[in-house]
Enzyme design. Sequence first.
Site, PDB file in Angstrom:
ATOM      1  N   LYS A  13      -5.070  48.392   1.791  1.00 26.98           N
ATOM      2  CA  LYS A  13      -4.801  49.250   0.619  1.00 26.98           C
ATOM      3  C   LYS A  13      -3.614  50.139   0.935  1.00 26.98           C
ATOM      4  O   LYS A  13      -3.281  50.381   2.109  1.00 26.98           O
ATOM      5  CB  LYS A  13      -6.024  50.104   0.277  1.00 26.98           C
ATOM      6  CG  LYS A  13      -6.554  51.007   1.413  1.00 26.98           C
ATOM      7  CD  LYS A  13      -5.831  52.326   1.591  1.00 26.98           C
ATOM      8  CE  LYS A  13      -6.427  53.150   2.746  1.00 26.98           C
ATOM      9  NZ  LYS A  13      -5.616  54.303   3.129  1.00 26.98           N
ATOM     10  N   ASP A 141     -13.288  54.694   3.155  1.00 26.97           N
ATOM     11  CA  ASP A 141     -12.565  53.768   2.270  1.00 26.97           C
ATOM     12  C   ASP A 141     -13.384  52.531   1.896  1.00 26.97           C
ATOM     13  O   ASP A 141     -12.921  51.720   1.099  1.00 26.97           O
ATOM     14  CB  ASP A 141     -11.270  53.291   2.940  1.00 26.97           C
ATOM     15  CG  ASP A 141     -10.206  54.385   2.951  1.00 26.97           C
ATOM     16  OD1 ASP A 141     -10.178  55.192   2.007  1.00 26.97           O
ATOM     17  OD2 ASP A 141      -9.409  54.418   3.904  1.00 26.97           O
TER      18      ASP A 141
END
Length: 287
Positions: A13, A141
């Site tokens: 990401k 995350d």
Amino acid sequence: MTPRVVRREARAKINVFLRVLGAREDGYHELESLVVPISLSDVVTVEPAEALRVEVEGAAELAGEGPGGLNLALVAALALADACPDAAGALIRIQKRIPVAGGLGGGSADAAATLHALNELWGCDVDPATLAGMGEHIGSDVPAMLVGEPVLMTGRGERLAPVACAVLHWALVDLGFGVRSPDAYRWWDENGARTGPDPDALLAAAAGGDPAALGPLLFNDLEAPVVARHPAIGEATARLLAAGALGAVMSGSGSSVVGLARDEDHARALAAAVEGTPVVGPTAGGG
Ligand code: ATP
């Protein structure tokens, strides 16, 4: 019939913006971030085995019991096994391509891919909300990586809202060293670092797919305190901007930096100019 080998892409990401709102009583920080999966990925495969075991290919620092402790993929497997009566042994193989501790969420991506893959291999049928609850305990995350789509993340990372983000092209610079996330937040505290602006204009530019408008709005509140300790990161953003990037920003707690391009060809040209890699994101998740 249950497949005997399940393969998942574990997408990295980037944080298009990361705003630190303050430290919390529990030691975490309250934040706000637009998190989007990009085309760079690890590959996770799982298959039946006598015991639960992880093999990592491509990142020497993750082979064996490193100083970082257990591989997050194994932590994920143990968490799922607890909730799944049909859990058994499994060999989890990770082909590592995402730089380790690079601010690209590689460990969280592997954990999320492992949860999805073992849920399928073991036929657990654990629902997405329960997986997200497990993910929260594995790493900040992981819930976002389980979604595999652009999300606006708030709280300490556990509150997620799906958000529109157009496909954008980036040049990614891997600086070859890691930054520990707890260090980056501590440096933000020590420096009395700033909280960036309200992200509404940035979110509108990201949703509208207007890289020229988005470029100057990219920001990361962890960048200044991290760059103060690692000037190479500031030099990389400067190189990207000098090469013509529309904007450049550190991802997560660093060290990786991304430069925003106009389109695919521009991303290639930028990457060539700064010895980086062209990536595209968001992409559809591997989940
Ligand atoms: P984030 O942006 O989510 O803070 P990061 O990208 O900076 O994370 P990761 O690569 O996810 O960092 O890993 C951080 C630490 O977690 C590493 O130093 C490593 O010791 C440990 N770790 C455990 N499992 C993994 C894994 N599968 N991949 C990468 N790191 C792992």
